[in-house]
Design a protein around this motif. Structure first.
Motif, PDB file in Angstrom:
ATOM      1  N   ASP A 289      31.714  31.251  32.603  1.00 58.98           N
ATOM      2  CA  ASP A 289      31.828  32.676  32.918  1.00 58.98           C
ATOM      3  C   ASP A 289      32.506  33.387  31.747  1.00 58.98           C
ATOM      4  O   ASP A 289      33.702  33.229  31.514  1.00 58.98           O
ATOM      5  CB  ASP A 289      32.646  32.855  34.199  1.00 58.98           C
ATOM      6  CG  ASP A 289      32.609  34.293  34.700  1.00 58.98           C
ATOM      7  OD1 ASP A 289      32.494  35.204  33.863  1.00 58.98           O
ATOM      8  OD2 ASP A 289      32.697  34.498  35.919  1.00 58.98           O
TER       9      ASP A 289
ATOM     10  N   ASP B  89      35.625  35.644  32.509  1.00 50.77           N
ATOM     11  CA  ASP B  89      36.891  34.929  32.673  1.00 50.77           C
ATOM     12  C   ASP B  89      37.455  34.490  31.325  1.00 50.77           C
ATOM     13  O   ASP B  89      38.662  34.567  31.086  1.00 50.77           O
ATOM     14  CB  ASP B  89      36.693  33.699  33.570  1.00 50.77           C
ATOM     15  CG  ASP B  89      36.504  34.086  35.030  1.00 50.77           C
ATOM     16  OD1 ASP B  89      36.765  35.255  35.359  1.00 50.77           O
ATOM     17  OD2 ASP B  89      36.090  33.224  35.821  1.00 50.77           O
TER      18      ASP B  89
ATOM     19  N   THR C 246      40.973  36.169  30.151  1.00 53.71           N
ATOM     20  CA  THR C 246      42.121  35.267  30.027  1.00 53.71           C
ATOM     21  C   THR C 246      42.751  35.382  28.648  1.00 53.71           C
ATOM     22  O   THR C 246      43.979  35.439  28.510  1.00 53.71           O
ATOM     23  CB  THR C 246      41.685  33.807  30.287  1.00 53.71           C
ATOM     24  OG1 THR C 246      41.197  33.703  31.629  1.00 53.71           O
ATOM     25  CG2 THR C 246      42.855  32.852  30.098  1.00 53.71           C
TER      26      THR C 246
END
Length: 346
Positions: A118, A121, A125
């Protein structure tokens, strides 16, 4: 809050995500699907051929899904440049923006990523970690500091005019009283007309003792008397208001130094408004050079569309943000939480 910065971070996430997806698609296309052949070289029965073809395709897809890509600096060069410009436009100080960019590079460049991971993400992050790395300098808990320090705790509030310093003192007083601490306020702003009357109204509403002298008096004497009163009456905390001043005002800065000599503060808190952006960060740095500050409070955060001041100020001064002013009432003083702040940006 922070609508502009939130939009710009979202744009960066999208660009990096597209870069990762495009690189993954290119690599996947280059893999191809192996052609099926008969071990005997002849035509296979339709049923066997179909079964074998299905198995080969499934295996090929599995191999592609399990393959990885590696981002290099060229992949990130343009998106990171755009992000740095976006951070600067959002009042993030240049050295802080550079630190954020370096942290993102370190996390993304050369790291193996599954092709079908993904991307949202992955990028979010990296962004979160980079922002947190510059916002968590020398963190300490204000409430724990007050609880553990010898009494009375003498706290001086400094900053320029018109940033909400006096109202912030009242909010801190309300918080301390809510935590069971007794408070004395020192009206150390003897320079500005109406300053004592303003803080006096807050003290009356809060039921807090106010120590004041006449207009034009010596602020060092006011704070000294407040500390003496707190000691004699076994009060827990002295909150000292000071005149708003620019670091270039030599007389007022000398006055501030004198106050800190006569009644040495246990903590100096710099107060400025978040909407001032880089100006607030620069002023904090300048005050810190004259009277070392121990923490920062940013006001009017609820009106800030950029969000850069809180990201920068701890990194530039090396001192943490303690609270954020998010409204007009005494309860609208939010204990700073870097995780919460970053959450508002996504």
């Amino acid at each position: 809050m922070f609508a502009k910065l939130k939009e710009k971070l979202g744009s960066f996430k999208k660009k990096i995500g597209e870069t990762i997806d495009q690189k993954a698609e290119t690599k996947s296309s280059a893999e191809g699907v192996p052609q099926e052949t008969s071990e005997k070289g002849g035509r296979e029965p339709a049923k066997e051929k179909k079964k074998k073809k299905t198995g080969i395709v499934t295996k090929a897809k599995t191999l592609i899904l399990e393959r990885e890509i590696v981002l290099d600096e060229n992949d990130l060069e343009e998106p990171l440049w755009d992000l740095e410009m976006a951070l600067l436009e959002s009042d993030v100080a240049l050295p802080v923006a550079e630190s954020i960019i370096d942290a993102i590079k370190e996390e993304l460049v050369g790291v193996h990523r599954k092709i079908k991971a993904d991307t949202t993400d992955i990028v979010e992050t990296a962004l979160r970690n980079a922002l947190l790395s510059v916002m968590t300098k020398e963190m300490f808990d204000f409430d724990e500091f007050i609880a553990g320090a010898p009494k009375p705790v003498n706290i001086a509030f400094v900053g320029v005019n018109g940033t909400g310093k006096t109202t912030t003192i009242a909010k801190v007083a309300a918080r301390l009283r809510g935590n069971g601490h007794s408070v004395v306020i020192a009206s150390g702003d003897t320079f500005r007309a109406g300053a004592t009357e303003q803080i006096e109204k807050h003290a009356e509403r809060l039921g807090v003792k106010l120590i004041k002298h006449q207009y034009g008096g010596d602020p060092a004497a006011v704070v000294y008397d407040a500390v003496q009163h707190a000691t004699a009456q076994h009060r827990d905390v002295v909150l000292a208001d000071t005149a708003g001043r620019l670091h270039t005002n030599v007389n007022l800065m000398d006055q501030l130094r004198k106050m800190c000599r006569v009644a040495p503060p246990d903590l100096v808190i710099f107060v400025d408004e978040a909407v001032a952006g880089n100006d607030a960060v620069e002023r904090a740095r300048e005050f810190n050079e004259v009277v070392p500050i121990g923490g920062n409070i940013l006001t009017k955060v609820d009106m800030d569309s950029k969000g850069g001041a809180a990201i920068s100020i701890a990194h530039v001064t090396g001192k943490p943000v303690l609270f954020l002013g998010i409204g007009q009432s005494y309860e609208d003083l939010k204990k700073f939480d870097a995780e919460w702040y970053v959450d508002q940006l996504f």
